[in-house]
Design a protein around this motif. Sequence first.
Motif, PDB file in Angstrom:
ATOM      1  N   PRO A  78      -0.419   7.337   1.947  1.00 27.81           N
ATOM      2  CA  PRO A  78      -1.433   6.356   1.555  1.00 27.81           C
ATOM      3  C   PRO A  78      -0.851   5.201   0.744  1.00 27.81           C
ATOM      4  N   ASN A  79       0.121   5.494  -0.101  1.00 25.53           N
ATOM      5  CA  ASN A  79       0.739   4.433  -0.903  1.00 25.53           C
ATOM      6  C   ASN A  79       1.410   3.383  -0.028  1.00 25.53           C
ATOM      7  N   ASP A  80       1.913   3.794   1.114  1.00 29.10           N
ATOM      8  CA  ASP A  80       2.539   2.838   2.027  1.00 29.10           C
ATOM      9  C   ASP A  80       1.520   1.808   2.526  1.00 29.10           C
ATOM     10  N   PHE A  81       0.296   2.248   2.770  1.00 28.93           N
ATOM     11  CA  PHE A  81      -0.745   1.320   3.217  1.00 28.93           C
ATOM     12  C   PHE A  81      -1.110   0.333   2.108  1.00 28.93           C
ATOM     13  N   VAL A  82      -1.158   0.819   0.866  1.00 29.03           N
ATOM     14  CA  VAL A  82      -1.456  -0.066  -0.270  1.00 29.03           C
ATOM     15  C   VAL A  82      -0.330  -1.081  -0.454  1.00 29.03           C
TER      16      VAL A  82
END
Length: 73
Positions: A57-61
């Motif tokens: 998820p952090n990659d999307f942010v």
Amino acid sequence: MYLEKWCHLTNTSRRSLARKLGDISATSVARWTNSKRFPKPKDLIRIIKITDGAVTPNDFVEQWAEHHGEKEI
């Protein structure tokens, strides 16, 4: 790792990834890879599993911030 890069490295098309995710369209996957939309939590969990944790998820942010000119997150 960004989802687009994972797809490239694993030779996985957006359509193929959409099929692996189940009830997702290739258009939705394209929107995620272009920072136009965020995956729903259930889809994020599936992405983590399908990519063996390479995409988080952090990659999307981070990708969204980069795409929209945010210098620090």
